[in-house]
Design an enzyme around this catalytic site. Structure first.
Site, mmCIF file in Angstrom:
data_model
loop_
_atom_site.group_PDB
_atom_site.id
_atom_site.type_symbol
_atom_site.label_atom_id
_atom_site.label_comp_id
_atom_site.label_asym_id
_atom_site.label_seq_id
_atom_site.Cartn_x
_atom_site.Cartn_y
_atom_site.Cartn_z
ATOM 1 N N HIS A 112 -2.831 -27.281 -34.635
ATOM 2 C CA HIS A 112 -2.738 -28.547 -36.040
ATOM 3 C C HIS A 112 -2.776 -29.968 -34.999
ATOM 4 O O HIS A 112 -2.703 -31.115 -35.058
ATOM 5 C CB HIS A 112 -1.432 -28.713 -36.134
ATOM 6 C CG HIS A 112 -0.940 -27.661 -37.384
ATOM 7 N ND1 HIS A 112 -0.559 -26.470 -37.128
ATOM 8 C CD2 HIS A 112 -0.609 -26.993 -38.648
ATOM 9 C CE1 HIS A 112 -0.084 -25.700 -37.210
ATOM 10 N NE2 HIS A 112 -0.281 -25.796 -38.594
ATOM 11 N N ASP A 213 3.821 1.553 1.630
ATOM 12 C CA ASP A 213 3.512 2.868 1.315
ATOM 13 C C ASP A 213 2.009 3.142 2.349
ATOM 14 O O ASP A 213 0.693 2.612 1.955
ATOM 15 C CB ASP A 213 2.661 3.656 -0.008
ATOM 16 C CG ASP A 213 2.422 5.031 0.105
ATOM 17 O OD1 ASP A 213 2.492 5.438 0.941
ATOM 18 O OD2 ASP A 213 2.598 5.335 -0.765
ATOM 19 N N HIS A 216 0.255 6.954 2.134
ATOM 20 C CA HIS A 216 -0.717 7.890 1.529
ATOM 21 C C HIS A 216 -2.067 7.531 1.738
ATOM 22 O O HIS A 216 -3.179 8.641 1.678
ATOM 23 C CB HIS A 216 -0.547 7.114 -0.490
ATOM 24 C CG HIS A 216 -1.506 5.556 0.175
ATOM 25 N ND1 HIS A 216 -1.034 4.517 0.865
ATOM 26 C CD2 HIS A 216 -2.759 5.540 -0.669
ATOM 27 C CE1 HIS A 216 -1.552 3.452 0.715
ATOM 28 N NE2 HIS A 216 -3.154 3.953 0.221
ATOM 29 N N HIS A 221 -6.910 7.866 0.839
ATOM 30 C CA HIS A 221 -8.008 7.665 1.151
ATOM 31 C C HIS A 221 -9.344 8.516 2.356
ATOM 32 O O HIS A 221 -9.863 7.750 2.682
ATOM 33 C CB HIS A 221 -7.464 6.363 1.509
ATOM 34 C CG HIS A 221 -7.186 5.439 0.567
ATOM 35 N ND1 HIS A 221 -7.469 5.244 -0.599
ATOM 36 C CD2 HIS A 221 -6.296 4.352 0.896
ATOM 37 C CE1 HIS A 221 -6.681 3.893 -1.014
ATOM 38 N NE2 HIS A 221 -5.928 3.494 -0.409
ATOM 39 N N ASP A 366 -6.322 4.344 -4.877
ATOM 40 C CA ASP A 366 -5.101 4.313 -5.115
ATOM 41 C C ASP A 366 -4.909 4.017 -7.065
ATOM 42 O O ASP A 366 -3.846 4.892 -7.231
ATOM 43 C CB ASP A 366 -5.272 2.607 -5.143
ATOM 44 C CG ASP A 366 -4.762 2.406 -3.490
ATOM 45 O OD1 ASP A 366 -4.592 3.058 -2.636
ATOM 46 O OD2 ASP A 366 -4.826 1.281 -2.696
#
Ligand code: FES
Ligand SMILES: [Fe+2]
Length: 447
Positions: A112, A213, A216, A221, A366
């Site tokens: 509006h 982390d 991991h 990886h 990941d």
């Protein structure tokens, strides 16, 4: 969400995480009541990343983003300041600004036609006199984000008027954040656009991993390492030398020391970046940050609680925007020293794309894990399972000569426990200050 529902979610949050046992219940990542409580108790009370200064350099430059699930517009003011406000028209609630970013003189609602200035103040209402008589412009302005903090090129916002100062909120995490921001007297610059993509996973998997982390990387990886380092593999490694830091405010970081700094950077991000970081970019970094931070630390990952994460060597910076308990939108971009050459900036941009982005090889590895975890969690039995978050219990200390705060070996989950301890405290103690009392630390308490 009613208070009653929050009472039930608070009771769950109390039992979901047990720091002394090193366990967390899987429902933390999928329960819709817990998620609603997080939006109110974490995202409305903590400092949240909004933008880099160079993403809105000139008066009128704006960026649309989110604080938790709240849409906000961040705008450079005529006096050089920064304001942010809820991206919602006060008339009937239309999204006020529908562009991702741009340059504006003011913001006109397309429904509006109410008009708001660069600070979110209502300045024009069509037919005001004839239709309304008078509208109190000040009272009907967009809802302002009451606290804005600017820290070494980064802009943060907080909905809580009583929040601590941003530097107190960081505490000794600033020592580790400065590695990203303070290597050069010229400061930093955001380059390229913001990459945005959706991952169907809970926001805490991403935020916790970046806080805590490194573990991991040896496994998840393996493929990326094999591709980027010919003959390279972590297999048979004893893990090497590195540290993990945990903050009582939920922040966390991990990093390697010394060995392979140039090789890893060159392989993962590119040889130009490896050369820059170890040669022309090195002297000022050592000068400003000291030998340990300027030269020895690398492969760092970090989360500023709750959802702002980055990797200082790859120079990827990102926010994990929560979109319900089962989904995040990742907003990632590259940051470089402002006085680096154009070639180096381009090398960071391309290296970031290749490693950590929607098309990045490490990013896929990941995300694959987070997505699959979330899929499994759709099972009622899987949701009702305890997870192990007990690595390195009692092995962190607070008297490391080189590193402030609570620090242990890089392969640990004490930063994850610190993250969840703060998360649990905010969820269960709505009146408690965001910065906990000093006694709340893990170091030594479970030794
Ligand atoms: S909803 Fe914005 S002017 Fe009506
Ligand atoms: Fe990773």
């Amino acid at each position: 969400m009613t208070g009653e529902n929050h009472a039930s979610a608070r009771a769950k949050a109390r039992r979901i995480f047990d720091r002394d046992a090193g366990t967390i219940e899987a429902s933390a990542y999928v329960d819709p009541e817990i998620y609603q409580l997080e939006l109110d108790s974490v995202f409305k009370r903590c400092w949240l990343f909004l933008a880099h200064e160079t993403q809105i350099p000139k008066a009128g430059d704006f960026l649309s983003t989110y604080m938790g699930e709240d849409p906000v517009v961040v705008v450079r003011q005529k006096d050089g300041g920064v304001k942010a406000f809820l991206n919602q028209c006060r008339h009937r609630g239309m999204r006020l600004c529908r562009s991702d970013a741009g340059q504006a003189r003011n913001f006109s609602c397309i429904y509006h036609g109410w008009v708001y200035d660069l600070g979110g103040e209502l300045i024009n209402v069509p037919l005001e006199e004839h239709a309304y008589g008078k509208v109190d412009h000040k009272a009907w302005s967009a809802r302002a984000v009451p606290r804005i903090a600017r820290y070494k090129g980064l802009i943060f916002g907080c909905w809580d008027e009583n929040a601590p100062e941003f530097t107190d909120y960081l505490g000794d995490a600033a020592f580790y954040l400065d590695i990203l921001l303070d290597r050069s007297p010229a400061g930093t610059e955001a380059i390229g656009g913001i990459h945005k993509w959706v991952i169907p996973c809970n926001w805490k998997f991403a935020a916790e991993q970046f806080a805590s982390d490194s573990y991991h990387a040896m496994f998840a990886h393996l493929s990326a390492v094999a591709v980027t380092i010919p003959g390279g593999s972590y297999a048979g490694s004893d893990g090497g030398d590195g540290r993990q830091y945990s903050s009582d405010r939920g922040h966390g970081t991990g990093f390697m020391l010394d060995a392979g700094r140039r090789e890893l950077l060159s392989a993962f991000v590119g040889p130009e970046v490896g050369r820059y970081a170890m040669e022309e970019g090195m002297a000022s970094a050592v000068d400003r940050l000291g030998h340990v931070r300027g030269q020895r630390m690398h492969a760092q990952h970090m989360t500023v609680f709750p959802n702002f994460s980055f990797l200082p060597s790859v120079n990827t910076v990102r926010v994990w925007h929560p979109k319900g308990p089962n989904e995040i939108e990742v907003w990632a971009w590259s940051l470089v020293e402002a006085d680096a050459s154009d070639e180096v900036k381009e090398a960071y941009r391309v290296g970031g794309l290749r490693s950590f982005s929607a098309s990045g090889i490490f990013e896929q590895e990941d995300g694959e894990n987070w997505v699959e975890i979330q899929r499994v969690l759709q099972s009622p039995t899987a949701r009702d399972t305890l997870f192990h978050v007990g690595m390195g219990m009692g092995k962190s200390r607070k008297d490391d000569p080189d590193f402030p705060g609570e620090v242990g070996w890089i392969f640990s989950e004490h930063a994850a426990r610190g993250f969840y301890a703060q998360w649990q405290r905010l969820l269960t103690e709505p009146e408690a200050p965001v910065i906990p009392a000093a006694a709340d630390k893990e170091a030594g308490h479970d030794a």
